[in-house]
Design a protein around this motif. Structure first.
Motif, PDB file in Angstrom:
ATOM      1  N   HIS A 184      22.052  31.542  36.744  1.00 22.88           N
ATOM      2  CA  HIS A 184      23.050  30.473  36.716  1.00 22.88           C
ATOM      3  C   HIS A 184      24.316  30.924  35.989  1.00 22.88           C
ATOM      4  N   ARG A 185      24.165  31.623  34.872  1.00 22.18           N
ATOM      5  CA  ARG A 185      25.341  32.145  34.161  1.00 22.18           C
ATOM      6  C   ARG A 185      26.099  33.156  35.003  1.00 22.18           C
ATOM      7  N   TRP A 186      25.376  33.994  35.748  1.00 20.93           N
ATOM      8  CA  TRP A 186      26.043  34.943  36.657  1.00 20.93           C
ATOM      9  C   TRP A 186      26.874  34.197  37.687  1.00 20.93           C
ATOM     10  N   ALA A 187      26.286  33.150  38.259  1.00 23.52           N
ATOM     11  CA  ALA A 187      27.008  32.384  39.281  1.00 23.52           C
ATOM     12  C   ALA A 187      28.276  31.778  38.696  1.00 23.52           C
ATOM     13  N   ILE A 188      28.174  31.207  37.512  1.00 20.28           N
ATOM     14  CA  ILE A 188      29.351  30.595  36.880  1.00 20.28           C
ATOM     15  C   ILE A 188      30.433  31.640  36.617  1.00 20.28           C
ATOM     16  N   LYS A 189      30.040  32.802  36.119  1.00 18.13           N
ATOM     17  CA  LYS A 189      31.025  33.834  35.789  1.00 18.13           C
ATOM     18  C   LYS A 189      31.600  34.520  37.023  1.00 18.13           C
ATOM     19  N   LEU A 190      30.753  34.814  37.998  1.00 13.72           N
ATOM     20  CA  LEU A 190      31.190  35.659  39.115  1.00 13.72           C
ATOM     21  C   LEU A 190      31.880  34.893  40.243  1.00 13.72           C
ATOM     22  N   GLU A 244      35.963  34.518  44.265  1.00 16.73           N
ATOM     23  CA  GLU A 244      36.787  33.664  45.122  1.00 16.73           C
ATOM     24  C   GLU A 244      38.251  34.102  45.078  1.00 16.73           C
ATOM     25  N   LYS A 245      38.754  34.430  43.897  1.00 18.70           N
ATOM     26  CA  LYS A 245      40.140  34.903  43.774  1.00 18.70           C
ATOM     27  C   LYS A 245      40.333  36.233  44.502  1.00 18.70           C
TER      28      LYS A 245
END
Length: 175
Positions: free
Chosen positions: A64-70, A75-76
């Motif tokens: 979950h932390r990976w998803a939030i950070k990455l 996307e940018k």
């Protein structure tokens, strides 16, 4: 003296390298977990179990932390490399029910029928239409022609956007 081959973390864009600085798992494992989480709608606990089957011990909260950070960084990066869109847009809105509440769904498509952008709003008014159109123009470039329906909010929003531009966007209205 032999030069060291660049590792995946040093060959990355500076923004992504900064995000990955303190993450201790291999990059391919992190990207695979985040991709599966987003693309296939797997739960975090399912991903934890799948990684355990592959011999990688990772906790669901770590994924979950990976998803939030990455995801924001990816996307940018993807937006920067996005293909150019056609300069003729069709913009419309409809209303749909989301979690039991009616929302207005704004969308823009190009000539090929590819969705350029969309926005969900609680109200259908000039402010919502203007915000949506400004965001779409910022991310996809300025169109030459925009075809809209007979809703006054879209026309008012486009006219407000015209106020600060030298070359106006040509507006076509179709029922």
């Amino acid at each position: 003296m032999m030069k060291k081959a660049p590792t995946p973390r040093t060959a990355l864009a500076p923004g992504l390298a900064k995000v990955l600085k303190r993450l201790h798992y291999p990059l391919d494992v992190m990207l695979m977990c985040v991709r599966w989480y987003v693309a296939y709608g797997l739960s975090l606990r399912n991903l934890e179990e799948m990684m355990t089957e592959r011999g990688i011990d990772v906790d669901h909260s770590t994924v979950h932390r990976w998803a939030i950070k990455l995801l924001s960084v990816l996307e940018k990066a993807f937006r920067r490399r996005k293909r150019a869109v056609d300069r003729s847009w069709r913009v419309d809105e409809t209303y749909i029910k989301v979690k039991g509440q009616w929302k207005y769904f704004y969308r823009a498509v190009d000539k090929a029928g590819d969705t350029l952008d969309f926005l969900l709003r609680a109200h259908r008014d000039k402010a919502a239409a203007k915000r949506y159109l400004e965001k779409s123009i910022e991310w996809n470039g300025e169109p030459e022609v925009v075809t809209i329906d007979k809703i006054g909010a879209n026309l008012a929003a486009l006219e407000a956007i015209h106020a600060g531009r030298e070359t106006p966007i040509r507006i076509r209205q179709s029922k």
